[in-house]
Design an enzyme around this catalytic site. Structure first.
Site: not given
Length: 749
Positions: A263-264
């Protein structure tokens, strides 16, 4: 002329030689694994490193020297997010990146119809292809553990079997377009508050029985090409590089052959990223919402630090080659797949799909006195009340925010449906979030209203006195601390004094319809004072049309709740046991590698949702699987293919469903299994089968549902395996978890 002929001969010979020398990785007649071996052997260390981390906000590099193009991702899961600049969280200013907003995944789950999932995935894949996207960051299948979860609207409810059944065709439909799904957020990302700091403490049994099955189904049945790690922590390791969830379970036990994407901003450590299963790193030092570091790509944990580690001898290339193999496999499935179909953007078929999914997913929760559908003979003046009737819901909510070509609002949809025959008046009723902006996309709406709560309510009450029907369109929105990424809700009650509004209107009219817009349940202390209650979710571009379809009876509601609608928070296990949001560790405790960790123990174990309410004899406001229709159905004659089942066999249950009413409609037959006697504590019942059937008035059909040993097994923590025990089981059949109509018993031997 002789020179020309000689040149032609030379070119033809060269072409023949080149054809004979086509490298194996470009030879489409070979198996993908052979092509991967050849490509991997040709890549330099620098090229290998480049493909395993981002080069922009949403892309990673290809291998230009070998003809591999860049790889482009984009947010979903309800539509294709508008493009941002290469290295900034600002809009790129394009004019061709509008999209169709499909209903939120809670609505999709509420259809209880896998055919809708397939249509959804395929339509989204076509939009992604047109936009040049190779991966959509979705769908999300985290379990709804608490109704305060800010991101529950992106997920598929509380039940692992329902979520598993619905996610598989979504993945298959999306990937049939040559666009990779990236199933998220793996795993245990069940609330948003402190999501980067929460260390989930959960039993192995609850992990495997409740929180992992939908991911497992996406991998083993849906053949997902990518999985996104979650922000949270499990066993003191972040889930974007977790040796237990990624190496052991996902890649070991499940034999996942795709890529794990962070995930970012979810990657925190080079050593763990190298060794613990992460394949592609995105968004480090940015969360994609509020924080970002410019041009940091070479400094990513899997970039320069990884190269230095290899060159210094700290790491071998064993882990790197496995990561690159997975990325190359992804390339051959997507960017290097010359047989990918054509994409379409904002096509009529996509709007039709969105409306059809919304029509099937809207849930009729209550219909006292058959107040719905609206009787055209009695409806000469209708009053619509509430900000959610005029507020766009496709902008906001976090990374799922969209820029749509169009969004039909509820008030607009109702006015279009009634035409000039009926006066459709409007009163604001309450004022909520009037901003209408997210990440540079604005709604253009001017919703500011400075009137007091009392004046707004008084206006609505006065107008209601002359209305034949009053329709309140309320609920939540996608602002912070409501249905939105990054935070959880602060309260179970409706915001903006809506309870006061509804109570006042209930004293004024008997024909009061409440339409709730949300991805979560809300407290309804006024439930018994309201005629009809409709759960309309966040349903995207066709919201107004779909709501009008259901209220008018153009669409007979057939949605069923994918979660339990609690009367109060204390009826939910996570809150009854005071386990949410967790307990902060001492600042001196650095066992997770850094300070400020909050431990959240899932003390309720496997008892999530209806499993909890069944165990504790709690009556919810509306049960899991509940949903009414404008017609009526009967279920009868439950029979089974045998009285006994072996562990390697199957058992089929058949029930006759009849439409006993006067309208065409659909009923969802739900099969729950109860273990009569077990050596371990087991739920009262568990969903193990369902099927939706459409029937004309008076028509009846036999519905079959088949189970195997998986439906009878529990996860044995002692052996780390699934186990079933000889003995008696009940098959319970009904149309909601609290409305079991038929029962039969069988033996497992």
């Amino acid at each position: 002329m002789k020179q020309f002929i000689a040149s032609c001969v030379f070119v033809m010979c060269a072409m023949t030689t080149n054809a004979q020398q086509t490298p194996a990785y470009l030879d489409e007649s070979l198996q993908i694994e052979q092509r991967i071996d050849d490509a991997l052997a040709r890549m330099t260390l620098q090229e290998k490193i480049r493909v395993i981390h981002a080069q922009s906000k949403f892309s990673s590099a290809g291998v230009p020297r070998l003809g591999f193009p860049d790889f482009w991702t984009d947010d979903g899961p309800h539509g294709v997010r508008p493009d941002v600049l290469w290295d900034e969280w600002e809009q790129a200013g394009q004019t061709n990146d509008s999209c169709v907003a499909f209903p939120a995944l809670t609505c999709l789950a509420a259809t209880w119809n896998p055919d809708m999932s397939l249509i959804y995935g395929k339509s989204l894949g076509e939009e992604a292809l047109y936009r040049g996207k190779d991966m959509i960051l979705g769908p999300g299948v985290n379990i709804n553990r608490t109704p305060l979860g800010g991101r529950n609207f992106e997920y598929m409810g509380e039940d692992p079997y329902l979520a598993s059944t619905m996610v598989v065709p979504y993945v298959q439909g999306l990937q049939s377009m040559g666009v990779s799904a990236c199933v998220k957020h793996y795993c245990l990302n069940n609330d948003e508050e402190y999501r980067n700091q929460v260390n989930v403490v959960v039993s192995d049994r609850a992990l495997h029985e409740i929180y992992l099955p939908a991911f497992k189904a996406a991998v083993q049945q849906g053949k997902a090409w990518a999985i996104m790690g979650a922000y949270n922590i499990y066993k003191n390791e972040h889930n974007c590089h977790n040796q237990y969830t990624l190496n052991k379970i996902l890649k070991g036990d499940w034999q996942f052959d795709g890529v794990v994407v962070s995930d970012w901003g979810g990657c925190h450590d080079t050593d763990q990223a190298v060794k613990n299963g992460l394949d592609m790193e995105f968004g480090s030092w940015t969360n994609g919402l509020s924080a970002g570091t410019s041009n940091a790509y070479d400094n990513y944990f899997l970039a320069t630090p990884y190269i230095i580690g290899i060159q210094s001898g700290k790491y071998t290339t064993k882990e790197l080659d496995d990561k690159v193999r997975r990325v190359l496999r992804l390339f051959f499935r997507t960017t290097m797949n010359r047989n990918r179909p054509h994409g379409f953007l904002c096509s009529e078929s996509h709007y039709e799909a969105a409306r059809r999914i919304a029509d099937e997913g809207i849930v009729l929760l209550q219909n006292n006195g058959n107040i719905l559908p609206i009787d055209r003979n009695k409806a000469k003046r209708i009053l619509v009340v509430g900000e959610n009737a005029i507020k766009m819901m496709t902008v906001g909510g976090g990374s799922s925010s969209l820029k749509v070509q169009r969004e039909i609002l509820p008030l607009e949809g109702l006015r279009q449906r009634f035409g000039n025959d009926v006066v459709v008046d409007y009163a604001r009723g309450y004022v909520g979030d009037v901003s209408g902006e997210y990440n540079g996309v604005t709604t253009g709406q001017k919703l500011k209203d400075n009137r007091s709560e009392s004046k707004l309510i008084a206006e609505a009450v006065e107008k209601a006195k002359n209305a034949d029907y009053v329709i309140v369109v309320g609920g939540l929105n996608k602002s912070d601390y409501q249905d939105c990424e990054g935070h959880d809700r602060k309260q179970y009650e409706l915001p903006y004094a809506q309870n006061r509004l509804i109570e006042a209107l209930a004293k004024t009219t008997k024909r009061l319809v409440y339409v709730n817009i949300s991805g979560n349940a809300v407290a309804m202390p006024w439930k018994d004072k309201v005629g009809a209650i409709v759960q309309a979710w966040f349903i995207g571009s066709e919201a107004g049309n779909a709501i009008a379809d259901v209220l008018m009876g153009d669409a007979n509601p057939s949605g069923k709740l994918p979660f339990t609608w609690y009367a109060s928070l204390n009826d939910c296990g996570a809150h009854a046991l005071n386990t949410y949001p967790g307990t902060w560790r001492s600042a001196k405790d650095k066992s997770a590698g850094f300070s400020k960790i909050i431990d959240e123990e899932y003390k309720e174990g496997i008892y999530v949702g209806y499993r909890w309410t069944d165990k504790n004899n709690i009556k919810p406001t509306f049960a899991f699987g509940h949903g009414l229709s404008y017609t009526t159905f009967s279920m009868s004659n439950l029979r089974q293919s045998a009285k006994e089942m072996t562990r390697d066999g199957k058992l089929t249950f058949t029930v006759t469903v009849k439409n006993t009413g006067s309208k065409r409609g659909a009923e969802t037959v739900q099969l729950y299994i109860k273990d009569i006697k077990s050596s371990v504590d087991r739920p009262v019942k568990e969903l193990k089968g369902f099927k939706k059937v459409w029937l004309e008035p008076g028509e009846q059909k036999d519905v079959d549902m088949t189970i195997d040993n998986n439906a009878l097994a529990y996860y044995d923590e002692t052996t780390g395996t699934w186990k079933s025990e000889d003995g008696e089981f009940d098959a319970l059949v009904g149309n909601a978890s609290d409305n079991i109509m038929l029962k039969s018993r069988f033996m497992l031997k």
